[in-house]
Design a protein around this motif. Structure first.
Motif, PDB file in Angstrom:
ATOM      1  N   PHE A 127       0.761  -1.225   0.061  1.00  9.73           N
ATOM      2  CA  PHE A 127      -0.007  -0.001   0.137  1.00  9.73           C
ATOM      3  C   PHE A 127       0.718   1.386   0.025  1.00  9.73           C
ATOM      4  O   PHE A 127       0.311   2.403  -0.292  1.00  9.73           O
ATOM      5  N   LEU A 128       2.117   1.068   0.516  1.00  7.92           N
ATOM      6  CA  LEU A 128       3.017   2.438   0.202  1.00  7.92           C
ATOM      7  C   LEU A 128       3.481   2.572  -1.133  1.00  7.92           C
ATOM      8  O   LEU A 128       3.455   1.648  -1.927  1.00  7.92           O
ATOM      9  N   PRO A 129       3.577   4.133  -1.358  1.00  6.81           N
ATOM     10  CA  PRO A 129       3.890   4.418  -2.799  1.00  6.81           C
ATOM     11  C   PRO A 129       5.006   3.644  -3.437  1.00  6.81           C
ATOM     12  O   PRO A 129       6.007   3.763  -2.966  1.00  6.81           O
ATOM     13  N   ALA A 130       4.816   2.822  -4.494  1.00  3.43           N
ATOM     14  CA  ALA A 130       5.645   2.453  -5.171  1.00  3.43           C
ATOM     15  C   ALA A 130       4.863   1.675  -6.514  1.00  3.43           C
ATOM     16  O   ALA A 130       3.608   1.777  -6.736  1.00  3.43           O
ATOM     17  N   ARG A 131       5.631   1.235  -7.502  1.00  2.00           N
ATOM     18  CA  ARG A 131       4.916   0.869  -8.756  1.00  2.00           C
ATOM     19  C   ARG A 131       4.327  -0.649  -8.498  1.00  2.00           C
ATOM     20  O   ARG A 131       4.472  -1.167  -7.508  1.00  2.00           O
ATOM     21  N   ALA A 132       3.594  -1.203  -9.389  1.00  2.00           N
ATOM     22  CA  ALA A 132       2.874  -2.389  -8.973  1.00  2.00           C
ATOM     23  C   ALA A 132       3.982  -3.439  -9.138  1.00  2.00           C
ATOM     24  O   ALA A 132       4.414  -3.518 -10.390  1.00  2.00           O
ATOM     25  N   HIS A 133       4.137  -4.237  -8.237  1.00  2.12           N
ATOM     26  CA  HIS A 133       5.093  -5.287  -8.317  1.00  2.12           C
ATOM     27  C   HIS A 133       4.695  -6.488  -9.067  1.00  2.12           C
ATOM     28  O   HIS A 133       5.597  -7.053  -9.894  1.00  2.12           O
ATOM     29  N   PHE A 134       3.337  -6.627  -9.320  1.00  2.00           N
ATOM     30  CA  PHE A 134       2.911  -8.031  -9.893  1.00  2.00           C
ATOM     31  C   PHE A 134       2.224  -7.611 -11.050  1.00  2.00           C
ATOM     32  O   PHE A 134       1.412  -8.415 -11.578  1.00  2.00           O
ATOM     33  N   GLY A 135       2.390  -6.324 -11.554  1.00  2.00           N
ATOM     34  CA  GLY A 135       1.350  -5.732 -12.842  1.00  2.00           C
ATOM     35  C   GLY A 135       0.087  -5.597 -12.543  1.00  2.00           C
ATOM     36  O   GLY A 135      -0.718  -5.400 -13.559  1.00  2.00           O
ATOM     37  N   GLU A 136      -0.495  -5.408 -11.350  1.00  2.00           N
ATOM     38  CA  GLU A 136      -1.746  -4.908 -10.930  1.00  2.00           C
ATOM     39  C   GLU A 136      -1.988  -3.726 -11.602  1.00  2.00           C
ATOM     40  O   GLU A 136      -1.217  -2.949 -11.910  1.00  2.00           O
ATOM     41  N   LEU A 137      -3.711  -3.537 -11.696  1.00  2.00           N
ATOM     42  CA  LEU A 137      -3.841  -1.880 -12.156  1.00  2.00           C
ATOM     43  C   LEU A 137      -3.987  -1.183 -10.799  1.00  2.00           C
ATOM     44  O   LEU A 137      -4.531  -1.478  -9.563  1.00  2.00           O
ATOM     45  N   LEU A 138      -3.321   0.035 -10.950  1.00  2.00           N
ATOM     46  CA  LEU A 138      -3.490   1.071  -9.734  1.00  2.00           C
ATOM     47  C   LEU A 138      -5.196   1.507  -9.777  1.00  2.00           C
ATOM     48  O   LEU A 138      -5.743   1.637 -10.680  1.00  2.00           O
ATOM     49  N   ALA A 139      -5.668   1.110  -8.663  1.00  2.00           N
ATOM     50  CA  ALA A 139      -7.407   1.437  -8.389  1.00  2.00           C
ATOM     51  C   ALA A 139      -7.577   2.744  -7.740  1.00  2.00           C
ATOM     52  O   ALA A 139      -8.428   3.384  -8.233  1.00  2.00           O
ATOM     53  N   ALA A 140      -6.787   2.923  -6.745  1.00  2.00           N
ATOM     54  CA  ALA A 140      -6.882   4.248  -6.110  1.00  2.00           C
ATOM     55  C   ALA A 140      -5.620   4.396  -5.422  1.00  2.00           C
ATOM     56  O   ALA A 140      -4.922   3.674  -5.016  1.00  2.00           O
ATOM     57  N   ARG A 141      -5.503   5.739  -5.166  1.00  2.00           N
ATOM     58  CA  ARG A 141      -4.389   6.394  -4.288  1.00  2.00           C
ATOM     59  C   ARG A 141      -4.629   7.624  -3.544  1.00  2.00           C
ATOM     60  O   ARG A 141      -5.623   8.341  -3.960  1.00  2.00           O
ATOM     61  N   SER A 142      -3.797   7.650  -2.398  1.00  2.00           N
ATOM     62  CA  SER A 142      -4.200   9.129  -1.896  1.00  2.00           C
ATOM     63  C   SER A 142      -2.629   9.669  -1.925  1.00  2.00           C
ATOM     64  O   SER A 142      -1.563   9.073  -2.066  1.00  2.00           O
ATOM     65  N   ASP A 143      -2.722  10.895  -1.444  1.00  2.00           N
ATOM     66  CA  ASP A 143      -1.663  11.758  -1.127  1.00  2.00           C
ATOM     67  C   ASP A 143      -1.172  12.020   0.443  1.00  2.00           C
ATOM     68  O   ASP A 143      -0.368  12.691   0.514  1.00  2.00           O
ATOM     69  N   ALA A 144      -1.934  11.165   1.065  1.00  2.00           N
ATOM     70  CA  ALA A 144      -1.453  11.380   2.373  1.00  2.00           C
ATOM     71  C   ALA A 144      -1.849   9.877   3.181  1.00  2.00           C
ATOM     72  O   ALA A 144      -2.571   9.248   2.559  1.00  2.00           O
ATOM     73  N   LEU A 145      -1.117   9.788   4.197  1.00  2.00           N
ATOM     74  CA  LEU A 145      -1.162   8.535   5.264  1.00  2.00           C
ATOM     75  C   LEU A 145      -1.569   8.880   6.318  1.00  2.00           C
ATOM     76  O   LEU A 145      -1.077   9.970   7.054  1.00  2.00           O
ATOM     77  N   LEU A 146      -2.629   8.486   6.785  1.00  2.00           N
ATOM     78  CA  LEU A 146      -3.242   8.587   8.154  1.00  2.00           C
ATOM     79  C   LEU A 146      -2.603   7.903   9.447  1.00  2.00           C
ATOM     80  O   LEU A 146      -2.472   6.721   9.061  1.00  2.00           O
ATOM     81  N   TYR A 147      -2.464   8.487  10.703  1.00  2.00           N
ATOM     82  CA  TYR A 147      -1.691   7.607  11.706  1.00  2.00           C
ATOM     83  C   TYR A 147      -2.890   8.082  12.839  1.00  2.00           C
ATOM     84  O   TYR A 147      -3.624   8.576  12.763  1.00  2.00           O
ATOM     85  N   PRO A 148      -2.664   7.479  14.113  1.00  2.00           N
ATOM     86  CA  PRO A 148      -3.613   7.390  14.848  1.00  2.00           C
ATOM     87  C   PRO A 148      -3.902   8.854  15.382  1.00  2.00           C
ATOM     88  O   PRO A 148      -5.105   9.171  16.136  1.00  2.00           O
ATOM     89  N   HIS A 149      -2.891   9.613  15.419  1.00  2.00           N
ATOM     90  CA  HIS A 149      -2.787  11.114  16.052  1.00  2.00           C
ATOM     91  C   HIS A 149      -2.728  12.107  14.836  1.00  2.00           C
ATOM     92  O   HIS A 149      -2.782  13.440  15.368  1.00  2.00           O
ATOM     93  N   HIS A 150      -2.474  11.932  13.621  1.00  2.00           N
ATOM     94  CA  HIS A 150      -1.919  12.917  13.020  1.00  2.00           C
ATOM     95  C   HIS A 150      -2.212  12.401  11.447  1.00  2.00           C
ATOM     96  O   HIS A 150      -2.207  11.301  11.105  1.00  2.00           O
ATOM     97  N   ARG A 151      -2.251  13.232  10.559  1.00  2.00           N
ATOM     98  CA  ARG A 151      -1.999  13.078   8.787  1.00  2.00           C
ATOM     99  C   ARG A 151      -0.954  13.421   8.350  1.00  2.00           C
ATOM    100  O   ARG A 151      -0.435  14.500   8.529  1.00  2.00           O
TER     101      ARG A 151
END
Length: 194
Positions: A127-151
């Motif tokens: 789920f971390l930003p990288a290309r598809a290792h197995f040739g899957e299609l990118l379905a969705a992406r976000s520009d932020a990762l959420l942590y329990p207390h911050h974005r």
């Protein structure tokens, strides 16, 4: 026109989406007010709820059902060997909307109405930003990762559209997921060509 060309022209293509509501057991999509409920991994990360539309998503021509996001209720299946009942239909592919903490290669089991069961590879990239290792299609992406207390901006997440082959020419009836808590399934669709 040859007989095989005539047969090809008469084939129909359809997709059946699967209701995963009874199987969802994990929250991976949250808002700024529900950050503490995220469980995409052991550190309590999550992705912004707006990553997946509530009314559904089409990836590579395959429609997927909408996913409830926002942290109020489970939005995905954290894989623990669950058996998913599928509509009894003859399918060519099972399409999954999925992601993984670190990429994973696991065995899923396709169950058929005849009682037969076939092991098939289920390969999902990180789920971390990288290309598809197995040739899957990118379905969705976000520009932020959420942590329990911050974005955390500028550190996004990825969801992938992956395929599992259905090799027998008989109706499927279920899918046994791997037992791997790093693997998350958000939606399943069956592609049928007749």
């Amino acid at each position: 026109m040859t007989e095989s060309a005539s047969t090809e022209a008469e084939r129909t293509h359809s997709v059946v989406t699967v209701d995963l509501t009874p199987y969802r057991n994990n929250i991976a999509l949250t808002t700024d007010k529900t950050l503490h409920r995220g469980m995409l991994n052991v550190w309590g990360n999550s992705l912004p709820a707006e990553v997946l539309p509530h009314d559904g998503l089409t990836v590579g021509g395959i429609p997927f059902r909408g996913v409830p996001g926002g942290g109020a209720e489970p939005d995905n299946i954290r894989c623990a060997g669950q058996y998913l009942a599928l509509p009894r239909t003859t399918a060519d592919w099972l399409h999954l909307l999925a992601t993984s903490e670190r990429r994973c290669e696991e065995t899923a089991f396709v169950h058929y109405a005849s009682g037969a069961t076939d092991p098939e590879w289920l390969r999902v990239s990180d789920f971390l930003p990288a290309r598809a290792h197995f040739g899957e299609l990118l379905a969705a992406r976000s520009d932020a990762l959420l942590y329990p207390h911050h974005r955390q901006e500028n550190l996004g997440g990825r969801l992938w559209a992956v395929r599992v082959p259905v090799t027998r020419r008989e109706p499927v009836c279920g899918l046994r997921l791997p037992d791997n808590p790093a693997l998350h399934v958000f939606a399943v669709s069956l592609e049928c060509v007749r």
